[in-house]
Design a protein around this motif. Structure first.
Motif, short mmCIF file in Angstrom:
data_model
loop_
_atom_site.label_atom_id
_atom_site.label_comp_id
_atom_site.label_asym_id
_atom_site.label_seq_id
_atom_site.Cartn_x
_atom_site.Cartn_y
_atom_site.Cartn_z
N THR A 1 0.95 -1.25 -0.05
CA THR A 1 0.01 -0.07 0.09
C THR A 1 0.78 1.15 0.12
O THR A 1 0.58 2.21 -0.82
N PHE A 2 1.95 1.27 0.68
CA PHE A 2 2.63 2.49 0.93
C PHE A 2 4.09 2.52 0.60
O PHE A 2 4.68 3.65 0.45
N HIS A 3 4.33 1.61 0.01
CA HIS A 3 5.94 1.10 -0.51
C HIS A 3 6.06 0.33 -1.20
O HIS A 3 5.21 -0.64 -1.49
N THR A 4 7.42 0.19 -2.04
CA THR A 4 7.93 -0.70 -2.82
C THR A 4 9.34 -1.04 -2.49
O THR A 4 9.94 -0.46 -2.22
N LEU A 5 9.44 -2.71 -2.80
CA LEU A 5 11.18 -3.14 -2.69
C LEU A 5 11.30 -3.50 -4.55
O LEU A 5 10.34 -3.97 -4.86
N VAL A 6 12.53 -3.26 -4.68
CA VAL A 6 12.89 -3.57 -5.87
C VAL A 6 14.22 -4.39 -5.66
O VAL A 6 15.09 -3.92 -5.01
N LEU A 7 14.42 -5.81 -6.11
CA LEU A 7 15.89 -6.52 -6.00
C LEU A 7 16.56 -6.37 -7.50
O LEU A 7 15.87 -6.60 -8.67
N ASN A 8 17.68 -6.06 -7.14
CA ASN A 8 18.40 -5.98 -8.69
C ASN A 8 19.20 -7.65 -8.97
O ASN A 8 19.28 -8.32 -8.11
N ARG A 9 19.88 -7.77 -10.12
CA ARG A 9 20.49 -8.93 -10.29
C ARG A 9 21.54 -9.31 -9.53
O ARG A 9 22.25 -10.29 -9.54
N ASN A 10 22.02 -7.97 -8.71
CA ASN A 10 23.23 -8.36 -8.04
C ASN A 10 22.89 -8.74 -6.46
O ASN A 10 23.88 -8.67 -5.84
N GLY A 11 21.67 -8.88 -6.37
CA GLY A 11 21.16 -9.00 -4.96
C GLY A 11 21.22 -8.05 -4.09
O GLY A 11 21.04 -8.23 -2.72
N ARG A 12 21.24 -6.72 -4.50
CA ARG A 12 20.91 -5.54 -3.68
C ARG A 12 19.43 -4.88 -3.62
O ARG A 12 18.89 -5.17 -4.76
N LEU A 13 19.04 -4.58 -2.52
CA LEU A 13 17.73 -4.36 -2.23
C LEU A 13 17.43 -2.81 -2.29
O LEU A 13 18.31 -2.14 -1.42
N PHE A 14 16.74 -2.40 -2.94
CA PHE A 14 16.34 -0.94 -2.76
C PHE A 14 14.83 -0.71 -2.25
O PHE A 14 13.85 -1.60 -2.61
N THR A 15 14.54 0.26 -1.83
CA THR A 15 13.17 0.65 -1.57
C THR A 15 12.72 1.96 -1.70
O THR A 15 13.57 3.14 -1.87
N PHE A 16 11.22 2.36 -1.91
CA PHE A 16 10.72 3.69 -1.77
C PHE A 16 9.40 3.83 -1.48
O PHE A 16 8.76 2.80 -1.52
N GLY A 17 9.05 4.95 -1.26
CA GLY A 17 7.56 5.15 -0.72
C GLY A 17 7.60 6.10 0.57
O GLY A 17 8.42 6.66 1.08
N LEU A 18 6.49 5.69 1.33
CA LEU A 18 6.31 6.26 2.77
C LEU A 18 6.83 5.60 3.96
O LEU A 18 6.91 4.53 3.78
N GLY A 19 7.84 6.23 4.72
CA GLY A 19 8.64 5.47 5.64
C GLY A 19 7.99 5.38 7.04
O GLY A 19 8.85 4.71 7.79
N LYS A 20 7.08 5.89 7.32
CA LYS A 20 6.23 5.65 8.75
C LYS A 20 6.49 4.25 9.43
O LYS A 20 6.17 3.30 8.60
N GLY A 21 6.87 4.21 10.53
CA GLY A 21 6.96 3.07 11.30
C GLY A 21 8.40 2.11 10.61
O GLY A 21 8.42 0.94 11.14
N GLY A 22 8.89 2.51 9.77
CA GLY A 22 10.35 1.99 9.74
C GLY A 22 9.92 0.98 8.37
O GLY A 22 10.86 0.23 8.10
N ARG A 23 8.86 1.07 7.64
CA ARG A 23 8.55 0.02 6.57
C ARG A 23 9.63 0.09 5.43
O ARG A 23 9.76 -0.98 4.85
N LEU A 24 10.26 0.94 5.32
CA LEU A 24 11.58 0.95 4.19
C LEU A 24 12.69 0.34 4.66
O LEU A 24 13.40 0.13 3.63
#
Length: 136
Positions: free
Chosen positions: A9-32
């Protein structure tokens, strides 16, 4: 290039081919998982205990996220209101975690996939075992 995406609902995770994890969206509660509650309009790499690990699978729910790594470990972050992070009460069971924390109860299992519901989390092991925790 991205190899996996998990959107909630409030955020997205993206995994790249090197196994690195990225996030964006609303950070309330540490969800990012970025160590604070700031909003991130652009993909930001999740560091902390994931800095030197290769992420293999990802899952996002409304207020928490989790991942498994290439060495079979599981990490979770965000809201733990319903125990969905798998943290024991000695670690503040119902508090939020702003950065990824290892799910210690699974340290003897090799997890290959994770899933997240709004109030619970799921892990699938290499042996075909399924573990669930939180309000399930």
């Amino acid at each position: 290039p991205a190899v996996a995406v998990a959107a909630a609902t409030f955020h997205t995770l993206v995994l790249n081919r090197n196994g690195r994890l990225f996030t964006f969206g609303l950070g309330k509660g540490g969800r990012l998982g970025t160590g604070d509650e700031s909003h991130r309009p652009l993909p930001t790499r999740i560091m902390g205990p994931l800095t030197k690990r290769v992420v293999a699978s990802i899952a996002a729910a409304e207020n928490h996220s989790l991942c498994s790594t290439a060495d079979g470990a599981v990490f979770a972050w965000g809201s733990n209101r319903f125990g969905q992070l798998g943290m024991p009460s000695s670690q503040g069971q119902h508090s939020s975690k702003l950065s990824p924390r290892r799910v210690e109860d699974l340290k003897h299992s090799f997890v290959v996939a994770v899933a997240a519901g709004d109030r619970h989390s799921i892990a699938l092991t290499k042996l075909g075992e399924v573990y669930a925790w939180g309000d399930n």
